[in-house]
Design a protein around this motif. Structure first.
Motif, short mmCIF file in Angstrom:
data_model
loop_
_atom_site.label_atom_id
_atom_site.label_comp_id
_atom_site.label_asym_id
_atom_site.label_seq_id
_atom_site.Cartn_x
_atom_site.Cartn_y
_atom_site.Cartn_z
N ASP A 169 1.01 3.89 -3.14
CA ASP A 169 0.75 5.30 -2.86
C ASP A 169 1.89 6.19 -3.35
O ASP A 169 1.69 7.34 -3.70
CB ASP A 169 0.55 5.53 -1.36
CG ASP A 169 -0.84 5.15 -0.89
OD1 ASP A 169 -1.75 4.99 -1.74
OD2 ASP A 169 -1.03 5.03 0.34
N THR B 142 -0.22 0.06 -9.32
CA THR B 142 -1.18 -1.00 -9.06
C THR B 142 -0.53 -2.09 -8.22
O THR B 142 0.66 -2.33 -8.32
CB THR B 142 -1.63 -1.63 -10.40
OG1 THR B 142 -2.09 -0.61 -11.26
CG2 THR B 142 -2.72 -2.66 -10.21
N PHE C 247 -8.27 -2.56 1.75
CA PHE C 247 -8.07 -1.27 1.10
C PHE C 247 -9.34 -0.67 0.52
O PHE C 247 -9.38 0.53 0.26
CB PHE C 247 -7.05 -1.41 -0.03
CG PHE C 247 -5.66 -1.71 0.43
CD1 PHE C 247 -4.96 -0.83 1.23
CD2 PHE C 247 -5.04 -2.89 0.04
CE1 PHE C 247 -3.68 -1.12 1.66
CE2 PHE C 247 -3.75 -3.17 0.45
CZ PHE C 247 -3.07 -2.29 1.27
N GLY C 248 -10.36 -1.49 0.27
CA GLY C 248 -11.55 -0.98 -0.39
C GLY C 248 -11.18 -0.46 -1.78
O GLY C 248 -10.40 -1.09 -2.49
N SER C 249 -11.70 0.69 -2.13
CA SER C 249 -11.41 1.27 -3.46
C SER C 249 -10.21 2.22 -3.41
O SER C 249 -9.89 2.83 -4.42
CB SER C 249 -12.64 2.00 -3.97
OG SER C 249 -12.95 3.07 -3.10
N ARG C 250 -9.55 2.33 -2.27
CA ARG C 250 -8.42 3.28 -2.13
C ARG C 250 -7.17 2.81 -2.87
O ARG C 250 -6.28 3.61 -3.14
CB ARG C 250 -8.07 3.48 -0.66
CG ARG C 250 -9.16 4.13 0.15
CD ARG C 250 -8.74 4.21 1.59
NE ARG C 250 -8.37 2.86 2.03
CZ ARG C 250 -8.69 2.33 3.18
NH1 ARG C 250 -9.35 3.02 4.06
NH2 ARG C 250 -8.33 1.10 3.49
N LEU C 251 -7.07 1.52 -3.16
CA LEU C 251 -5.87 0.98 -3.78
C LEU C 251 -6.26 0.05 -4.91
O LEU C 251 -7.03 -0.89 -4.70
CB LEU C 251 -5.04 0.20 -2.74
CG LEU C 251 -3.72 -0.35 -3.23
CD1 LEU C 251 -2.65 0.74 -3.17
CD2 LEU C 251 -3.28 -1.51 -2.36
N GLY D 140 0.82 -1.22 0.00
CA GLY D 140 0.00 0.00 0.00
C GLY D 140 0.85 1.26 0.00
O GLY D 140 0.57 2.21 -0.73
#
Length: 114
Positions: free
Chosen positions: A49, A104, A75-79, A45
């Motif tokens: 980022d 990605t 992470f949900g949609s954050r990553l 992550g």
């Protein structure tokens, strides 16, 4: 839940090497259920980022799917997280190629190396 001392140290080691811009070539070893996936995902992550692509290799498609589910929950949609396995069809491969144009996390089997 909180991280264990060993998990925290492993993440800190990875992040220190990232900040030092050293080649990150580490082996994360531990028993089943010891948090290796969590450490790998947290480190991935940070890298995504920062604009990098990260590959997380798994020995089987079943484990790839489990890691994708875990990453999605974490992470949900954050990553952006995408799979690369040998049984993927043309449409999935094209989606993978598009995703790889951006930072990605790719979770895959040996097919990722081909």
């Amino acid at each position: 839940f909180g991280l264990t001392g060993d998990q925290t140290r492993a993440i800190e080691t990875c992040l220190q090497k990232i900040q030092a811009q050293e080649v990150l070539n580490l082996l994360l070893q531990g028993d089943v259920g010891s948090g290796k996936t969590l450490v790998a995902l947290l480190t991935a992550g940070v890298l995504v980022d920062q604009g990098y692509q990260v590959a997380l290799l798994a020995p089987t498609e079943i484990l790839v799917r489990q890691h994708l589910k875990t990453a999605g929950q974490f992470f949900g949609s954050r990553l952006p997280v995408i799979a690369c396995v040998g049984s993927q069809g043309r449409a999935e491969r094209e989606e993978l190629e598009r995703a790889l144009q951006h930072p990605t996390l790719v979770v895959g089997t040996h097919a990722l190396l081909e």
